[in-house]
Design a protein around this motif. Sequence first.
Motif, PDB file in Angstrom:
ATOM      1  N   ASP A 394     -12.817  -5.460  21.457  1.00 57.32           N
ATOM      2  CA  ASP A 394     -12.188  -6.011  22.652  1.00 57.32           C
ATOM      3  C   ASP A 394     -11.057  -5.079  23.070  1.00 57.32           C
ATOM      4  OD1 ASP A 394     -13.895  -8.091  22.452  1.00 57.32           O
ATOM      5  OD2 ASP A 394     -12.415  -9.518  21.646  1.00 57.32           O
ATOM      6  N   LYS A 395     -10.854  -5.032  24.363  1.00 55.45           N
ATOM      7  CA  LYS A 395      -9.756  -4.186  24.861  1.00 55.45           C
ATOM      8  C   LYS A 395      -8.473  -4.572  24.160  1.00 55.45           C
ATOM      9  CE  LYS A 395      -9.807  -1.549  28.865  1.00 55.45           C
ATOM     10  NZ  LYS A 395     -10.839  -1.718  29.892  1.00 55.45           N
ATOM     11  N   VAL A 396      -7.811  -3.585  23.586  1.00 53.28           N
ATOM     12  CA  VAL A 396      -6.557  -3.903  22.909  1.00 53.28           C
ATOM     13  C   VAL A 396      -5.393  -3.262  23.649  1.00 53.28           C
ATOM     14  CG1 VAL A 396      -7.516  -4.237  20.624  1.00 53.28           C
ATOM     15  CG2 VAL A 396      -6.868  -1.940  21.360  1.00 53.28           C
ATOM     16  N   GLU A 397      -4.254  -3.866  23.475  1.00 48.35           N
ATOM     17  CA  GLU A 397      -3.045  -3.322  24.084  1.00 48.35           C
ATOM     18  C   GLU A 397      -2.402  -2.276  23.189  1.00 48.35           C
ATOM     19  OE1 GLU A 397      -1.675  -7.181  26.625  1.00 48.35           O
ATOM     20  OE2 GLU A 397      -1.619  -7.311  24.434  1.00 48.35           O
ATOM     21  N   ASN A 398      -2.614  -2.454  21.879  1.00 53.62           N
ATOM     22  CA  ASN A 398      -2.041  -1.518  20.920  1.00 53.62           C
ATOM     23  C   ASN A 398      -3.130  -1.134  19.934  1.00 53.62           C
ATOM     24  OD1 ASN A 398       0.899  -2.162  21.724  1.00 53.62           O
ATOM     25  ND2 ASN A 398       0.008  -4.164  21.209  1.00 53.62           N
TER      26      ASN A 398
END
Lengths: 897, 411, 93
Positions: A394-398
């Motif tokens: 999943d798209k992660v921010e970090n």
Amino acid sequence: MSTVKFTFDGTDYRGNKGEPLSAALLRNGIKVFTESSYLLRPRGVVGLGYEEPCALVQIDSGSGEPMVPSTKIELVDGLVVRSLAGVGDLPISPDKARYDKIFKHVDVLVIGAGLSGIKAAAKAAHKGKSVIILDDQAQVGGYLNDKNEKINSKLLKNIKKNNVVYLQRTTAIGLYDQNYVVAVERRSDHLSSEIIPNFARMRTWHIRASEIVLATGGFQRVLVFPNNDRPGIMLSHAAATYLHKYRVGNFKSAVVVTVDDNGYQDAIRIHKSGTKVEAIVDIRAKVSGKLVKEASKLGIEIILNSTAVDTSADQTGAVASVFVAATKLNGEVIGNKREIKADLVAISGGWTPTVHLATYLNLKPVWDSKIAAFKMPKLPQGLSSTGIANGEFDKVENLPAKFFGIIPDGEDAKVSFIDLQRDANVRDLRRAVGAGLTSVEHIKRYTTIGTAHDQGKTSGTTTMGLLAQLIDKEPQEVGTLTFRPPYVGVPFSALAGRDLGILSDPIRTTPIHPSHLNANAPMEDVGQWKRPWYFPIEKENMHEAVLRECKAAREGVAVMDASTLGKIDIQGPDAAIFLDRVYTNMFSTLKVGSSRYGLMCGVDGMVFDDGVTTRISENRFLMTTTTGGAARVLDWLEEWLQTEWPDLKVFCTSVTEHWSTVAIVGPKSRNLLAKLAPKLDVLNEAFPFMENRFADVAGIPARIARISFSGELAYEINIEAWYGLHIWEEVMNKGREFKITAYGTETMHVLRAEKGFVIVGQETDGTQTPQDLGMDWIVSKKKDFIGKRSFSRSDTAREKRHQLVGVLPLNIQTLLPEGAYIVNEGSSNTSGKIPHIGYVTSSYHSDALGRTFALAMIADGRNKIGQFAEVPMGDKVAQVEIVDSVFFDKENTRRDG
Amino acid sequence: MTTKRRHTAHLPEHPDFLWKNPSLKKSYDVIVIGAGGHGLATAYYLAKNFGITNVAVLEKGWLAGGNMGRNTTIIRSNYLWDESAGIYEKSLQLWEGLEEEVGYEMFFDQRGVMTLAHSVSDLRSKQRNFYANAVNKIDSQWLTPEEVKKIAPIVNISPGVRYPVLGATYQARGGIAKHDWVAWGYAKAASDLGVDLIQGCEVKKIKVENGKVIGVDTNQGFISANKVAMAAAGHTSVLAEMAGFRVPLQSRPLQALVSELLEQVLDTVIMSGAVHVYVSQAHKGELVMGAGTDAYNSYAQRGGFHVIEHQLASALELFPIFSRAHLLRTWGGIVDIAPDASPILGLTPVENLYINSGWGTGGFKATPGSGWAFADTIAHNRAHDLVKPYSLDRFVTGHLIDEHGAAGVAH
Amino acid sequence: MLLINCPWCGSRDETEFHYGSQAHIGYPEKPDELTDTEWAEYIFYRENTKGWFAERWVHSVGCRRWFNIWRNTQTHEFGPSYKPFTKQPSRPK
């Protein structure tokens, strides 16, 4: 959701139907599920699926099953389980459940029905392809389902199309060459704790697919630190799911220890379920974004640059608090320890794509530093992967940290666990490295990491990561993950299916078989055939029956079912030439209507089959083979015809089952045949030995062959198979006045042995030439045939090879054991090895000889005729004389009656 | 139902130090190709029995990662032919003192090996085997079905089985050992005696000059050697080709499997050629079973699953209690098989190049005997008496040692 | 369970076939004229190639016919199959 009753370790509990047993146990306040295998440390549930390393149970209800992860048992009323510590119990009662197999071909097979798998299946279905989508879970959705997130219903409609088969509770256990998948479907354990009659408990699917899409998702990893094995320390995804989806409410406070953003998601879920999350402990130095904000907003403290470095336990052994400290990415603890009270410690050690199936094809996973995990390598044509399995997180921010835990020394190392089921820890890992081991395969074996029921699903990557941290290398430099099928443990029964009992191997019987059963004849297994062994009258034992049967064959008339002999119909203008090449003797000179005994050798010159072949017409022969050798001989003939002599116009057809053969044997057989076939001239001159006649027998057209395997006057009546039983009964009826006697394989063996006739497979073991068997007379000097060249090799041409002879015990009652070894006179009591001169191949009591006798293979045997020897038989020794191999009617006076 | 918790046997730990990882020298007295059981044992006996310690064992992968780490660990010596009885019995005698000799726990356990007979003709050939062992003074007993049941109560001896048990041979001195521990024991002992164990070193060419071996080209460069010994099992054909001669070997997949750890139900080893089962229960409790070889040539270290399924069905016929054991792990090795199912040992057409191959499905049990006799052969540059019958020449003379009868169950 | 392409029947599961090892080994025209060593080569020696291998199979429970096929013994990948006595396709890459 309905409430059901179940029993765990003898105590009754309640839970919700269909939820994982592990969830029900947690809700009932059971955190300590069992003890660990070796160190006896308390252990609880860690995961949510097949990755579970600890919470195993033995199922005692239904079929019963050892060592099943409680995370994969759907709760059902009446379930009885008990905890176990690494060792299962095999239920003693027979398994009454049914297990089936099914075979399918499809265009596209999708493994995993999470979002990615469903998308892949939908795409293929949309194109009109035949699709199977199989999934390990009870519901579609994969880990979204764990999060109670629904999948778009439009998308779901696609897998309800006619060209799509969706298999739930079905686990792909193996991926094999040419896109072949074996999967096991669990069909009844979620319906009932009892065995459901006439219903397959499991079904093993064998699927061949043009394309396979691996949408197998991933596993969350544990982190390694001292006392990381206490009950209440779980993977964060599992913990959040138990609390949020399954409403397990009895944790007071939680700490989430993470290396990635998933820890934040799970912390938020845990917190929203009502268990206060005290802190998120993150090894990373800097994080930002929505998740972090949301967690902060909920009042969860975020501790960066830090990880768990120890835990404490309550009096039950469950976790009571976690110690956290600032730690470097290489595992070096640099800060002071701070204790945070928590009875739930949720670990997000990063996710590993489930690459097992691809590795079974020897494809090596590759390290992706972006996701800090091994992922699928480049896959061959026809095989692809998607979603988490493909490293598409999943798209992660970090970005996640490449961090696997701390690597303590001393006593702490012993309680920092890598493989919880095997109790394998950092101390073991350190010792392995110190012992000089560099290969991760050796380290696995040294430490036993990854060898338990879960086959290292949570510990594999962790081991390599820690090792890399320890020796300061990148994980890919340490090695690659090797897994072996099956992906999950499968009961032997499910893989045996119905191939048991009478279905384990086909049983072949002749058309006359019912009569043998009526006669209570014990059966002998000969290959797949059941043949009557002997025909006891009243309380006769085999010995008595055989003496009586032999006497009848030698003095009156006896009858045998010879239908099992292999029969091959050989036709074509070159049939005779062909037979000349495969038999050691000539068949082109055989007259139409006549039969001849023939011997076949392999290219190595060793005898491999024999039988009588009849020339039915100029270009047609009927070959008979040994009962056990029929298929082998037909294959042999075909191989030569197709691959060596395609110019020969010859066709071979197996007709073993097409003909029944009833052999009537003995001085009175001619009289009996005259009764059976009144129109046939049975006189010796009119119907000589080795000739055939076509005539009606008891009203049925038959071919009658005058051949003999006993030395007696004898006929074989061959009729179309469906008349077999009828003819047998007629022979018995008409034979009554001659006191006809049925006989079986044992008597057949005695009669032929008295005449010195060999049985291929008894006198031979694949190392005998025709010459060894005293059958030089059957080896043509005029032509080439298969194996001839081998006779002149130095060892094969050697004199003094083992040769067929007769052996007579000096005590006429002594029966030599078949297989017994023969030694020189006076050497039986040698203290060391006894040099031997040969061995007994056949040994019987003979009614005709009034004594016992035997056939044997003896070195230089023919020159030893007249000499004496010994046969050691345990604590006894039999004295024997070496004699000619023909014991009875040496002059062949009896075969014409 | 009462709670029952038991714990598995805690195996002792491997030693703190196993072997050195030396750097490769430019030259050795003897290079052994292949650090499997046979290669390691050969190096050990070269050093121990003949004082030849300037030896390198070259391994292209990791030590004992081939068949040595993949077999079902059955040990016995009750073979039919005198030649086989000779070398396997020597091996068994070495097994009997091995742990003490090399100073390494190997879990060598003489729990007996039983070979079942299922038809009259099967019975006859097993009886012959039994009597052959008797004259060769190899311990062997004949068991009735009832005696089979006494030793192994879980065997189904009912006549209703498709191929019922009619009898069995039993070698009480036979048994099992733990394969990794055996390999590591030899490796450590060889390393301690000064042998260089070199992993990740693949031989690319065997250098021959004037019909005599002079060394090997590897991925780490040329290494010269007075003598080169091949102990590479499934890869022997590839090596022989490098040296310019052929061997009549075919490499086939051989699969095996284990269950999870289970309470002890079987304390002997049971083999059945007729129904293709061989099984034992390891010390920790897992059932270890083997299947027959897959039909085709392969170097892929994997076989077909149908072989496993067939194997399990056969096992359940004889051992109904196994029905709910779990298949936990399957794997494949590459076995090299000669036309007579016997090994090919000894000298080669190339001077000072030696071959040890063709052990097929029976290599593990032969490890000590094979290494011992091979070392002797290398040291003296002539075939040891136990090795002589296994020369390449036998395929020319026709003097084969046909263990096919036994090969189906030669494990 | 290999999937084997019988040139007469098409692709079928491995269990329908029997293996025949190396292809293109002909029965010697004049066995009598061979030395024992040459004869031994014919009887016992077959290539044991690691990599692409031209081998024989027979479709035992199908058409019962023999054929040749290229197969990679390292990867189990198949190349073309062909009938006996037809031109051998070139070694796959």
